[in-house]
Design a protein around this motif. Structure first.
Motif, PDB file in Angstrom:
ATOM      1  N   GLY A  53       0.837  -1.194   0.000  1.00  0.00           N
ATOM      2  CA  GLY A  53       0.000   0.000   0.000  1.00  0.00           C
ATOM      3  C   GLY A  53       0.872   1.244   0.000  1.00  0.00           C
ATOM      4  N   GLU A  54       0.286   2.362   0.392  1.00  0.00           N
ATOM      5  CA  GLU A  54       1.043   3.609   0.470  1.00  0.00           C
ATOM      6  C   GLU A  54       2.091   3.476   1.571  1.00  0.00           C
ATOM      7  N   THR A  55       3.245   4.076   1.346  1.00  0.00           N
ATOM      8  CA  THR A  55       4.380   3.935   2.270  1.00  0.00           C
ATOM      9  C   THR A  55       3.989   4.254   3.702  1.00  0.00           C
ATOM     10  N   GLU A  56       3.367   5.395   3.920  1.00  0.00           N
ATOM     11  CA  GLU A  56       3.010   5.816   5.278  1.00  0.00           C
ATOM     12  C   GLU A  56       2.086   4.797   5.952  1.00  0.00           C
ATOM     13  N   SER A  57       1.122   4.282   5.220  1.00  0.00           N
ATOM     14  CA  SER A  57       0.187   3.295   5.772  1.00  0.00           C
ATOM     15  C   SER A  57       0.894   2.001   6.149  1.00  0.00           C
ATOM     16  N   ILE A  58       1.784   1.528   5.280  1.00  0.00           N
ATOM     17  CA  ILE A  58       2.497   0.280   5.553  1.00  0.00           C
ATOM     18  C   ILE A  58       3.450   0.457   6.729  1.00  0.00           C
ATOM     19  N   LEU A  59       4.144   1.578   6.794  1.00  0.00           N
ATOM     20  CA  LEU A  59       5.062   1.806   7.906  1.00  0.00           C
ATOM     21  C   LEU A  59       4.318   1.902   9.236  1.00  0.00           C
ATOM     22  N   ARG A  60       3.151   2.495   9.216  1.00  0.00           N
ATOM     23  CA  ARG A  60       2.337   2.579  10.433  1.00  0.00           C
ATOM     24  C   ARG A  60       1.873   1.185  10.863  1.00  0.00           C
ATOM     25  N   LEU A  61       1.402   0.392   9.908  1.00  0.00           N
ATOM     26  CA  LEU A  61       0.961  -0.956  10.223  1.00  0.00           C
ATOM     27  C   LEU A  61       2.138  -1.833  10.655  1.00  0.00           C
ATOM     28  N   ARG A  62       3.277  -1.664  10.009  1.00  0.00           N
ATOM     29  CA  ARG A  62       4.476  -2.423  10.394  1.00  0.00           C
ATOM     30  C   ARG A  62       4.839  -2.161  11.853  1.00  0.00           C
ATOM     31  N   SER A  63       4.770  -0.918  12.262  1.00  0.00           N
ATOM     32  CA  SER A  63       5.078  -0.564  13.646  1.00  0.00           C
ATOM     33  C   SER A  63       4.126  -1.255  14.623  1.00  0.00           C
ATOM     34  N   LEU A  64       2.841  -1.283  14.273  1.00  0.00           N
ATOM     35  CA  LEU A  64       1.857  -1.956  15.131  1.00  0.00           C
ATOM     36  C   LEU A  64       2.120  -3.460  15.218  1.00  0.00           C
ATOM     37  N   ILE A  65       2.424  -4.078  14.082  1.00  0.00           N
ATOM     38  CA  ILE A  65       2.678  -5.522  14.059  1.00  0.00           C
ATOM     39  C   ILE A  65       3.919  -5.856  14.875  1.00  0.00           C
ATOM     40  N   MET A  66       4.961  -5.046  14.758  1.00  0.00           N
ATOM     41  CA  MET A  66       6.198  -5.329  15.467  1.00  0.00           C
ATOM     42  C   MET A  66       6.047  -5.180  16.980  1.00  0.00           C
ATOM     43  N   GLN A  67       5.031  -4.447  17.428  1.00  0.00           N
ATOM     44  CA  GLN A  67       4.767  -4.286  18.856  1.00  0.00           C
ATOM     45  C   GLN A  67       3.709  -5.262  19.371  1.00  0.00           C
ATOM     46  N   ASP A  68       3.092  -6.009  18.475  1.00  0.00           N
ATOM     47  CA  ASP A  68       1.996  -6.914  18.826  1.00  0.00           C
ATOM     48  C   ASP A  68       2.547  -8.127  19.579  1.00  0.00           C
ATOM     49  N   PRO A  69       2.066  -8.383  20.801  1.00  0.00           N
ATOM     50  CA  PRO A  69       2.576  -9.515  21.585  1.00  0.00           C
ATOM     51  C   PRO A  69       2.189 -10.883  21.023  1.00  0.00           C
ATOM     52  N   ARG A  70       1.338 -10.931  19.999  1.00  0.00           N
ATOM     53  CA  ARG A  70       0.977 -12.213  19.391  1.00  0.00           C
ATOM     54  C   ARG A  70       2.036 -12.700  18.412  1.00  0.00           C
ATOM     55  N   HIS A  71       3.063 -11.869  18.178  1.00  0.00           N
ATOM     56  CA  HIS A  71       4.179 -12.212  17.297  1.00  0.00           C
ATOM     57  C   HIS A  71       5.482 -12.132  18.082  1.00  0.00           C
TER      58      HIS A  71
END
Length: 149
Positions: A53-71
């Motif tokens: 997707g758009e860079t800003e959207s992917i970077l925002r989602l990436r940050s959330l995923i990297m902080q997600d305790p399910r991973h």
């Protein structure tokens, strides 16, 4: 331009758990609102996800995923600008062991591969086959009219 990010991680939750369902349901609105498309695969104790997707959207989602305790033990396979979208029209394609899984796909090709050590090309090859072959479903819904993204 389309930005992509792909990773493999070890899941901290049981396969098929309510936590898995929560990931899909939370993705529904966010992916639609942010015009993110991609593919999520859960096999045994691992996730493989490709988002674009758009860079800003992917970077925002990436940050959330990297902080997600399910991973945990997140390993990045790819990131950066690319074109065109690989999963246009799929808000989030999904496949699990209920469909032809990653390991089974590669076994059928005469290779023994485990998702935890998969390469970018092996994982993308599987994901593209699964969407083309009808093995994947879009747990949010399929939007064929969004192919123009």
């Amino acid at each position: 331009m389309v930005y992509r990010w792909m990773y493999i991680s070890r899941a901290t939750t049981s396969e098929g758990s309510l936590d898995d369902v929560g990931i899909y349901l939370k993705s529904r609105g966010r992916n639609r609102d942010l015009c993110i498309t991609g593919f999520l695969h859960r096999e045994c104790d691992h996730y493989a996800q490709y988002i674009e997707g758009e860079t800003e959207s992917i970077l925002r989602l990436r940050s959330l995923i990297m902080q997600d305790p399910r991973h945990t033990d997140l390993r990045i396979l790819a990131q950066g600008v690319m074109t065109p979208r690989l999963f246009a029209g799929w808000e989030m394609a999904y496949a699990s062991r209920g469909a032809l899984g990653f390991s089974e796909f590669h076994r059928d090709l005469g290779r023994k591969r485990d998702l935890s050590v998969a390469t970018l090309s092996e994982t993308l090859c599987y994901m593209q086959m699964a969407t083309a072959d009808g093995q994947a479903v879009d747990v949010m819904r399929r939007f064929p009219d969004r192919r123009r993204m």
